[in-house]
Design an enzyme around this catalytic site. Structure first.
Site, mmCIF file in Angstrom:
data_model
loop_
_atom_site.group_PDB
_atom_site.id
_atom_site.type_symbol
_atom_site.label_atom_id
_atom_site.label_comp_id
_atom_site.label_asym_id
_atom_site.label_seq_id
_atom_site.Cartn_x
_atom_site.Cartn_y
_atom_site.Cartn_z
ATOM 1 N N HIS A 97 0.636 -1.258 -0.120
ATOM 2 C CA HIS A 97 0.102 0.050 0.266
ATOM 3 C C HIS A 97 0.855 1.262 0.152
ATOM 4 O O HIS A 97 0.343 2.421 0.007
ATOM 5 C CB HIS A 97 -0.946 0.115 0.958
ATOM 6 C CG HIS A 97 -2.400 0.422 0.936
ATOM 7 N ND1 HIS A 97 -3.225 0.476 1.834
ATOM 8 C CD2 HIS A 97 -2.477 1.380 -0.318
ATOM 9 C CE1 HIS A 97 -4.543 1.153 1.345
ATOM 10 N NE2 HIS A 97 -3.986 1.669 0.085
ATOM 11 N N ASP A 123 -9.819 -0.457 4.227
ATOM 12 C CA ASP A 123 -8.728 -1.109 4.707
ATOM 13 C C ASP A 123 -8.864 -1.491 6.167
ATOM 14 O O ASP A 123 -9.621 -1.026 6.877
ATOM 15 C CB ASP A 123 -7.520 -0.084 4.670
ATOM 16 C CG ASP A 123 -6.113 -0.636 4.714
ATOM 17 O OD1 ASP A 123 -5.720 -1.656 5.267
ATOM 18 O OD2 ASP A 123 -5.286 0.122 4.230
ATOM 19 N N HIS A 125 -6.736 -1.635 8.167
ATOM 20 C CA HIS A 125 -5.456 -0.830 9.037
ATOM 21 C C HIS A 125 -5.532 0.746 8.629
ATOM 22 O O HIS A 125 -6.366 1.036 7.691
ATOM 23 C CB HIS A 125 -4.206 -1.099 8.522
ATOM 24 C CG HIS A 125 -3.893 -2.739 8.621
ATOM 25 N ND1 HIS A 125 -4.091 -3.653 7.517
ATOM 26 C CD2 HIS A 125 -3.522 -3.363 9.683
ATOM 27 C CE1 HIS A 125 -3.995 -4.852 8.256
ATOM 28 N NE2 HIS A 125 -3.405 -4.683 9.295
ATOM 29 N N ASP A 127 -2.889 2.774 8.217
ATOM 30 C CA ASP A 127 -1.897 3.133 7.367
ATOM 31 C C ASP A 127 -1.536 4.650 7.729
ATOM 32 O O ASP A 127 -1.090 5.191 6.761
ATOM 33 C CB ASP A 127 -2.439 3.041 5.759
ATOM 34 C CG ASP A 127 -2.220 1.439 5.696
ATOM 35 O OD1 ASP A 127 -1.897 0.652 6.440
ATOM 36 O OD2 ASP A 127 -2.509 1.114 4.263
ATOM 37 N N HIS A 140 4.525 0.519 4.393
ATOM 38 C CA HIS A 140 3.219 0.442 3.867
ATOM 39 C C HIS A 140 2.243 0.715 4.935
ATOM 40 O O HIS A 140 0.988 0.745 4.688
ATOM 41 C CB HIS A 140 3.090 -1.084 3.363
ATOM 42 C CG HIS A 140 2.928 -2.042 4.413
ATOM 43 N ND1 HIS A 140 2.146 -3.324 4.133
ATOM 44 C CD2 HIS A 140 3.360 -2.345 5.620
ATOM 45 C CE1 HIS A 140 2.271 -3.917 5.185
ATOM 46 N NE2 HIS A 140 2.949 -3.583 6.324
ATOM 47 N N ASP A 227 -7.506 -1.617 -0.074
ATOM 48 C CA ASP A 227 -6.479 -2.649 0.497
ATOM 49 C C ASP A 227 -7.506 -3.892 0.538
ATOM 50 O O ASP A 227 -8.190 -3.989 1.130
ATOM 51 C CB ASP A 227 -5.991 -2.161 1.704
ATOM 52 C CG ASP A 227 -4.772 -3.089 2.110
ATOM 53 O OD1 ASP A 227 -4.962 -4.310 1.952
ATOM 54 O OD2 ASP A 227 -3.768 -2.714 2.714
ATOM 55 N N ASP A 229 -6.942 -6.413 2.080
ATOM 56 C CA ASP A 229 -7.138 -7.205 3.533
ATOM 57 C C ASP A 229 -8.310 -6.360 4.136
ATOM 58 O O ASP A 229 -8.530 -6.789 5.167
ATOM 59 C CB ASP A 229 -5.808 -6.768 4.473
ATOM 60 C CG ASP A 229 -5.607 -5.556 4.989
ATOM 61 O OD1 ASP A 229 -6.332 -4.575 4.905
ATOM 62 O OD2 ASP A 229 -4.192 -5.216 4.888
ATOM 63 N N GLU A 272 -2.008 -4.756 -2.182
ATOM 64 C CA GLU A 272 -1.796 -5.730 -1.087
ATOM 65 C C GLU A 272 -2.082 -7.142 -1.704
ATOM 66 O O GLU A 272 -2.406 -7.960 -0.603
ATOM 67 C CB GLU A 272 -2.311 -5.324 0.223
ATOM 68 C CG GLU A 272 -1.758 -3.967 0.695
ATOM 69 C CD GLU A 272 -0.329 -4.409 1.523
ATOM 70 O OE1 GLU A 272 0.092 -5.581 1.619
ATOM 71 O OE2 GLU A 272 0.419 -3.508 1.789
#
Length: 297
Positions: A97, A123, A125, A127, A140, A227, A229, A272
């Site tokens: 990312h 996402d 996360h 980030d 990332h 992302d 994930d 990702e």
């Protein structure tokens, strides 16, 4: 950008960003090549989809992760700019990312003279670390902070030192794994974060509509950064940093389908993808489904 350019049909141009230096597992750099090989992005009767280059870190920048990320992001920003100026729609495919710094710096470069841009960041996360707050040191985990103007100058200074995004024009959706330092930064800046618990309580459709209202308000265009994930690894295992309890492919595709025909939707990225962790190309197919949800543009 020439205003007339967005009044006609836009081709969707896929730009690969083979970024792996910003993550602990460099296999994400193999993601763009794998997705092109699997042919998951398709023409529709109303939309021409074509692959552009897959950008890679130049050999002279391979000495450190920071140099590698900056060099690739500079190349990516220039390519995104070129695609937008041609009147087309860039779909950036990563890679880790950290490539987001290049994607949205390029979009900002094209549109900045007309006004700010908005961004929906989907996402698991945040980030939003800097080198001062990260526990892992992985770049990332820093791209959103850099785009907001916080962090190392090598990252914030891509395509100019100014912040590429304003906090009031950014929303995060699906967050369920983060650390105190990055959460404190986003809270201080006033960035709207829809954690996964809120998404489940209110429903993704409602949350997505609220996020859209935020990123459209006071901007000349907006984008979406996905992302993979953000998706539940039980369904989509082929990601760099899996976190249980995520979104389902079908519900995210349904939310993204609301963007069809929106002329202020200017770019998207899907990042990702880790082909070494995928099973039966399931997550590759998810990337194709998410891109397919926004077409025709």
């Amino acid at each position: 950008m020439n205003p007339a350019a967005v009044s006609v049909s836009r081709n969707l141009i896929v730009i690969g960003a083979a970024s792996g230096a910003g993550a602990p597992d460099p296999a994400t750099a193999e993601g763009p090549d794998a997705l092109r090989h699997y042919r998951v992005f398709h023409d529709t009767p109303l939309q021409h989809v074509e692959w552009n280059a897959i950008l890679r870190v130049p050999r002279e920048a391979l000495d450190t992760p920071l140099h590698a990320v900056r060099a690739l992001d500079e190349r990516l920003a220039a390519e995104v700019e070129r695609v937008l100026l041609a009147g087309n729609f860039p779909l950036v495919v990563g890679g880790d990312h950290s490539c987001a710094i290049g994607t949205w710096s390029g979009v900002h470069r094209v549109l900045a003279d007309r006004g700010p841009i908005g961004l929906i960041w989907i996402d698991a996360h945040m980030d939003s670390h800097t080198f001062a707050t990260t526990l892992s040191g992985q770049i990332h985990g820093m791209p959103l902070a850099a785009l907001l103007g916080h962090g190392d100058a090598a990252l914030t200074g891509i395509e100019g030192m100014e912040a590429k995004l304003r906090p009031e024009h950014v929303c995060l959706i699906g967050v369920r794994s983060y650390e105190a330092g990055e959460a404190a930064l986003l809270r201080r800046l006033g960035v709207r974060v829809f954690e996964m618990g809120e998404v489940r309580r209110r429903g993704l459709a409602t949350v997505f509509d609220e996020a859209l209202a935020t990123v459209r308000h006071g901007t000349v265009g907006f984008g979406v950064s996905v992302d993979l994930d953000a998706l539940d690894p039980e369904e989509e295992p082929g990601v760099g940093t899996p976190v249980p309890g995520g979104l389902r492919r079908a519900e995210l595709a349904d939310a993204l389908s609301r963007l069809r025909g929106d002329r202020t939707f200017v770019a998207m990225e899907i990042v990702e993808y880790n082909p070494r962790r995928d099973h039966g190309h399931a997550t590759a197919d998810a990337a194709g489904a998410l891109a397919g949800a926004i077409t025709p543009l």
